[in-house]
Design an enzyme around this catalytic site. Structure first.
Site, short mmCIF file in Angstrom:
data_model
loop_
_atom_site.label_atom_id
_atom_site.label_comp_id
_atom_site.label_asym_id
_atom_site.label_seq_id
_atom_site.Cartn_x
_atom_site.Cartn_y
_atom_site.Cartn_z
N ASP A 91 0.85 -1.20 0.00
CA ASP A 91 0.00 0.00 0.00
C ASP A 91 0.89 1.25 0.00
OD1 ASP A 91 0.67 0.85 2.70
OD2 ASP A 91 -0.67 -0.69 3.48
N HIS A 106 8.38 -5.50 -1.22
CA HIS A 106 7.54 -6.45 -1.95
C HIS A 106 6.74 -5.79 -3.08
CE1 HIS A 106 7.65 -9.33 1.75
NE2 HIS A 106 8.76 -9.36 1.04
P1 OAD Z 1 1.30 -11.09 8.44
O1 OAD Z 1 -0.16 -11.12 8.19
O2 OAD Z 1 2.08 -12.33 8.26
O3 OAD Z 1 1.58 -10.58 9.91
C1 OAD Z 1 0.91 -9.47 10.43
C2 OAD Z 1 1.42 -9.18 11.82
O4 OAD Z 1 0.78 -7.99 12.27
C3 OAD Z 1 1.14 -10.27 12.84
O5 OAD Z 1 2.31 -10.52 13.60
C4 OAD Z 1 0.02 -9.66 13.71
O6 OAD Z 1 0.09 -10.10 15.06
C5 OAD Z 1 0.34 -8.19 13.61
N1 OAD Z 1 -0.81 -7.31 13.80
C6 OAD Z 1 -2.14 -7.55 13.61
N2 OAD Z 1 -2.86 -6.45 13.89
C7 OAD Z 1 -1.97 -5.49 14.25
C8 OAD Z 1 -2.10 -4.12 14.67
N3 OAD Z 1 -3.28 -3.51 14.73
N4 OAD Z 1 -0.96 -3.44 14.96
C9 OAD Z 1 0.26 -4.05 14.90
N5 OAD Z 1 0.42 -5.32 14.53
C10 OAD Z 1 -0.67 -6.03 14.21
O7 OAD Z 1 1.90 -9.89 7.52
P2 OAD Z 1 3.40 -9.60 7.10
O8 OAD Z 1 4.35 -10.02 8.15
O9 OAD Z 1 3.44 -8.18 6.64
O10 OAD Z 1 3.98 -10.66 0.85
O11 OAD Z 1 3.53 -10.55 5.84
C11 OAD Z 1 4.72 -10.56 5.11
C12 OAD Z 1 4.42 -10.80 3.66
O12 OAD Z 1 3.62 -11.97 3.49
C13 OAD Z 1 3.60 -9.72 2.99
O13 OAD Z 1 4.39 -8.62 2.56
C14 OAD Z 1 2.97 -10.42 1.84
C15 OAD Z 1 2.55 -11.68 2.57
O14 OAD Z 1 2.34 -12.80 1.82
C16 OAD Z 1 3.67 -10.76 -0.44
O15 OAD Z 1 2.53 -10.75 -0.88
C17 OAD Z 1 4.88 -10.90 -1.32
#
Ligand code: OAD
Length: 237
Positions: A91, A106
């Protein structure tokens, strides 16, 4: 005195309070969609229309999205610190909040580029086109005659900006990680490049999978966690 450097690594959690579902939480995107179908390079070659539609939907959602207080708090760090944001998010909410140095690991939802041949892994940055929150369909071609594809790093593809990200983390004085499950490499391993004495703050309401004496876990949602983080910073300018 030069300003201290803060590297900020963000994931889907930082945008959760802007109404974006994360990927791996319960109710997350990967419960509704098969990641191999819509976000992998094999999926792209299997069914390009499906992949294009998945990202058309994401762009439609982005059109109405607004940064939340966490994005703004990260942008405001620039008043007192030298800040680089490394985001796994596709985003543009860090941009909208006013952060000035943002590295997208990404890719970016608002951009598309010509599809390359199966064995040509490189792309030219001057061929990347900004379409904002518009749509792309099968048959929409780039000026060079190739099908347009999302400017997204699909699973199974290299992460072109990882070297830049490693450099940013390795020269940081403070590392802040917000809202990422640290499941997806190489981004998940970036914290290891922080210097030995560098404090690492992780803001996440869930358990974090990494254990390292440098880490302070601020167990909160991003907006609340940023308030807490600012208290830690008071003595660090
Ligand atoms: P995830 O969905 O794997 O992890 C999201 C994290 O945010 C988790 O650890 C949640 O506990 C936390 N979380 C949830 N709500 C929250 C809030 N309000 N404030 C803070 N934290 C919160 O997402 P990513 O780690 O970003 O890649 O995923 C990594 C990559 O996997 C993404 O960039 C995407 C995905 O597949 C691609 O599409 C290439």
């Amino acid at each position: 005195m030069p300003k201290k450097r803060i590297a900020v690594l963000t994931g889907a959690g930082v945008s959760a309070e802007s109404g974006f579902a994360t990927f791996r939480d319960s109710g997350g995107l990967w419960e509704k969609y098969d990641v191999q179908e819509v976000a992998s390079i094999e999926g792209w070659y299997r069914n390009r229309a499906l992949v294009l539609d998945f990202y058309n939907d994401r762009r439609r959602q982005l059109a109405d999205a607004k940064p939340n207080a966490a994005h703004y708090a990260i942008a405001e760090l620039e008043k007192d610190f030298d800040v680089d944001v490394i985001t796994q998010n596709v985003d543009n909410l860090h941009e909208k909040a006013g952060s000035t140095r943002i590295l997208h690991l990404h890719g970016e939802l608002t951009k598309v580029r010509p599809e390359q041949g199966l064995y040509d892994r490189t792309y030219r940055t001057d061929e990347v086109i900004d379409i904002g929150c518009g749509e792309v369909h099968l048959g929409d071609l780039a000026p060079n005659g190739q099908q347009l594809r999302p400017h997204i790093v699909f699973f199974g593809e290299a992460v072109p900006n990882i070297e830049k990200a490693i450099e940013i983390v390795s020269r940081a004085d403070i590392l802040l990680i917000v809202g990422t499950s640290l499941q997806v490499y190489p981004a998940a391993g970036l914290y290891r490049y922080a210097g030995n004495q560098v404090p690492i703050y992780i803001i996440d309401p869930a358990e974090v999978p990494v254990h390292d004496p440098r880490i302070t876990h601020i167990r909160a949602v991003a907006t609340k966690g940023m308030e807490e983080f600012k208290k830690y910073l008071r003595n660090q300018k």
